[in-house]
Design a protein around this motif. Structure first.
Motif, PDB file in Angstrom:
ATOM      1  N   THR A 168       0.837  -1.204   0.000  1.00 45.66           N
ATOM      2  CA  THR A 168       0.000   0.000   0.000  1.00 45.66           C
ATOM      3  C   THR A 168       0.872   1.255   0.000  1.00 45.66           C
ATOM      4  O   THR A 168       0.572   2.231  -0.700  1.00 45.66           O
ATOM      5  CB  THR A 168      -0.908   0.007   1.237  1.00 45.66           C
ATOM      6  OG1 THR A 168      -1.736  -1.164   1.205  1.00 45.66           O
ATOM      7  CG2 THR A 168      -1.811   1.243   1.267  1.00 45.66           C
ATOM      8  N   ASP A 169       1.973   1.211   0.750  1.00 50.76           N
ATOM      9  CA  ASP A 169       2.878   2.365   0.798  1.00 50.76           C
ATOM     10  C   ASP A 169       3.486   2.644  -0.567  1.00 50.76           C
ATOM     11  O   ASP A 169       3.592   3.800  -0.989  1.00 50.76           O
ATOM     12  CB  ASP A 169       3.989   2.105   1.826  1.00 50.76           C
ATOM     13  CG  ASP A 169       4.929   3.295   1.957  1.00 50.76           C
ATOM     14  OD1 ASP A 169       4.463   4.376   2.388  1.00 50.76           O
ATOM     15  OD2 ASP A 169       6.123   3.152   1.613  1.00 50.76           O
ATOM     16  N   ARG A 170       3.868   1.583  -1.302  1.00 48.78           N
ATOM     17  CA  ARG A 170       4.448   1.754  -2.633  1.00 48.78           C
ATOM     18  C   ARG A 170       3.423   2.368  -3.583  1.00 48.78           C
ATOM     19  O   ARG A 170       3.746   3.275  -4.363  1.00 48.78           O
ATOM     20  CB  ARG A 170       4.914   0.399  -3.157  1.00 48.78           C
ATOM     21  CG  ARG A 170       5.383   0.405  -4.611  1.00 48.78           C
ATOM     22  CD  ARG A 170       6.715   1.115  -4.796  1.00 48.78           C
ATOM     23  NE  ARG A 170       7.107   1.127  -6.182  1.00 48.78           N
ATOM     24  CZ  ARG A 170       7.714   0.092  -6.801  1.00 48.78           C
ATOM     25  NH1 ARG A 170       8.000  -1.009  -6.129  1.00 48.78           N
ATOM     26  NH2 ARG A 170       8.051   0.183  -8.071  1.00 48.78           N
ATOM     27  N   LEU A 171       2.181   1.892  -3.533  1.00 47.28           N
ATOM     28  CA  LEU A 171       1.137   2.439  -4.388  1.00 47.28           C
ATOM     29  C   LEU A 171       0.879   3.906  -4.065  1.00 47.28           C
ATOM     30  O   LEU A 171       0.678   4.728  -4.970  1.00 47.28           O
ATOM     31  CB  LEU A 171      -0.153   1.633  -4.223  1.00 47.28           C
ATOM     32  CG  LEU A 171      -0.115   0.202  -4.770  1.00 47.28           C
ATOM     33  CD1 LEU A 171      -1.388  -0.537  -4.377  1.00 47.28           C
ATOM     34  CD2 LEU A 171       0.043   0.209  -6.274  1.00 47.28           C
ATOM     35  N   TYR A 172       0.905   4.237  -2.773  1.00 51.90           N
ATOM     36  CA  TYR A 172       0.690   5.628  -2.363  1.00 51.90           C
ATOM     37  C   TYR A 172       1.796   6.529  -2.909  1.00 51.90           C
ATOM     38  O   TYR A 172       1.533   7.628  -3.416  1.00 51.90           O
ATOM     39  CB  TYR A 172       0.646   5.707  -0.840  1.00 51.90           C
ATOM     40  CG  TYR A 172       0.522   7.111  -0.300  1.00 51.90           C
ATOM     41  CD1 TYR A 172      -0.661   7.830  -0.456  1.00 51.90           C
ATOM     42  CD2 TYR A 172       1.589   7.720   0.362  1.00 51.90           C
ATOM     43  CE1 TYR A 172      -0.785   9.115   0.028  1.00 51.90           C
ATOM     44  CE2 TYR A 172       1.478   9.009   0.834  1.00 51.90           C
ATOM     45  CZ  TYR A 172       0.293   9.698   0.676  1.00 51.90           C
ATOM     46  OH  TYR A 172       0.175  10.984   1.144  1.00 51.90           O
ATOM     47  N   GLN A 173       3.037   6.059  -2.841  1.00 53.06           N
ATOM     48  CA  GLN A 173       4.162   6.838  -3.351  1.00 53.06           C
ATOM     49  C   GLN A 173       4.039   7.049  -4.859  1.00 53.06           C
ATOM     50  O   GLN A 173       4.346   8.132  -5.378  1.00 53.06           O
ATOM     51  CB  GLN A 173       5.484   6.132  -3.030  1.00 53.06           C
ATOM     52  CG  GLN A 173       5.806   6.060  -1.544  1.00 53.06           C
ATOM     53  CD  GLN A 173       5.946   7.444  -0.925  1.00 53.06           C
ATOM     54  OE1 GLN A 173       6.457   8.369  -1.561  1.00 53.06           O
ATOM     55  NE2 GLN A 173       5.480   7.591   0.303  1.00 53.06           N
ATOM     56  N   GLU A 174       3.574   6.031  -5.585  1.00 51.94           N
ATOM     57  CA  GLU A 174       3.399   6.171  -7.028  1.00 51.94           C
ATOM     58  C   GLU A 174       2.300   7.174  -7.352  1.00 51.94           C
ATOM     59  O   GLU A 174       2.410   7.946  -8.314  1.00 51.94           O
ATOM     60  CB  GLU A 174       3.073   4.801  -7.642  1.00 51.94           C
ATOM     61  CG  GLU A 174       4.237   3.826  -7.649  1.00 51.94           C
ATOM     62  CD  GLU A 174       5.423   4.362  -8.452  1.00 51.94           C
ATOM     63  OE1 GLU A 174       5.198   4.968  -9.515  1.00 51.94           O
ATOM     64  OE2 GLU A 174       6.563   4.186  -8.005  1.00 51.94           O
ATOM     65  N   LEU A 175       1.229   7.185  -6.574  1.00 54.23           N
ATOM     66  CA  LEU A 175       0.160   8.152  -6.789  1.00 54.23           C
ATOM     67  C   LEU A 175       0.655   9.580  -6.549  1.00 54.23           C
ATOM     68  O   LEU A 175       0.312  10.513  -7.274  1.00 54.23           O
ATOM     69  CB  LEU A 175      -1.030   7.845  -5.872  1.00 54.23           C
ATOM     70  CG  LEU A 175      -1.936   6.692  -6.309  1.00 54.23           C
ATOM     71  CD1 LEU A 175      -2.950   6.383  -5.217  1.00 54.23           C
ATOM     72  CD2 LEU A 175      -2.657   7.032  -7.603  1.00 54.23           C
TER      73      LEU A 175
END
Length: 229
Positions: A168-175
């Motif tokens: 989830t943290d990786r997806l948040y950073q990509e967003l």
């Protein structure tokens, strides 16, 4: 970055090899500074012998004249070219090297096709290749062919896994990286709005399904109570 034309030629060549009974894989690194073969195919002949074919894909004249090493190390070796490029460089192609010409399917023909083609175009032999001895040991070709296939399987598995492989943290950073593309005047063009809309739509659909199931269960219970009374 491969151009759309290169990808179309690559896809067409893959199925061309498969139809001939060969296995093919793209971007195979050769040993001993022999460069990278754009597409390498492997085929076992009825005699039991193994036949290797190398294909170099070129889409522009500058691409054809690139200083990148031509890895023509197989028994048979080809250039894969669009027709207009072949007409420009035909005199520069070394003797013994075959030529396959790529032509895309016409849109009007695709519109009337009863079945969707697996490839965006087709290949024709403009010049047959001449047989040569392998320029690298067959065992090394086999090893590198298998390694390249394993790489492609890994890519396919990642694609099949999709977003599940990311935290989830990786997806948040990509967003967050995409915030500079946010356009307050065109919400439909923003990935965030699309994500929220899809999420809400999915949630509403799930809730509606649950409500429908509860209503059905309630209706069934009411019917049962009526029968008992």
């Amino acid at each position: 970055m491969k151009t759309k034309l290169t990808l179309s030629m690559e896809q067409t060549l893959y199925y061309y090899c498969r139809e001939a009974g060969a296995f093919a894989v793209e971007e195979v690194t050769m040993p001993d500074d022999q460069g990278i073969v754009d597409t390498l195919s492997y085929q076992e002949l009825p005699s039991g012998d193994i036949e290797w074919r190398c294909y170099e894909l070129k889409v522009t004249k500058s691409d054809f004249h690139s200083k990148a090493k031509l890895s023509f190390v197989g028994h048979y070796n080809y250039f894969v070219l669009p027709l207009d490029l072949y007409q420009e460089v035909a005199d520069e192609i070394p003797a013994g090297i075959g030529v396959l010409i790529y032509r895309p399917f016409a849109e009007e023909l695709l519109a009337t096709a009863t079945e969707t083609p697996v490839a965006p175009g087709y290949l024709t032999v403009m010049r047959p290749p001449r047989h040569q001895d392998l320029q690298v040991p067959a065992s090394q070709l086999t090893t590198r062919f298998i390694a390249s296939q394993a790489r492609e399987v890994g890519k396919a598995k990642q694609t099949a896994t999709g977003l599940k492989q990311y935290s989830t943290d990786r997806l948040y950073q990509e967003l967050k990286k995409r915030h500079q593309h946010y356009d307050i005047y065109d919400p439909e063009a923003n990935f965030y709005e699309q994500f929220i809309e899809d999420t809400q739509s999915t949630a509403v659909t799930a809730l509606q399904t649950e409500v429908d199931a509860l209503n059905l269960e309630l209706h069934t219970l009411q019917d049962q109570l009526k029968e008992r009374s």
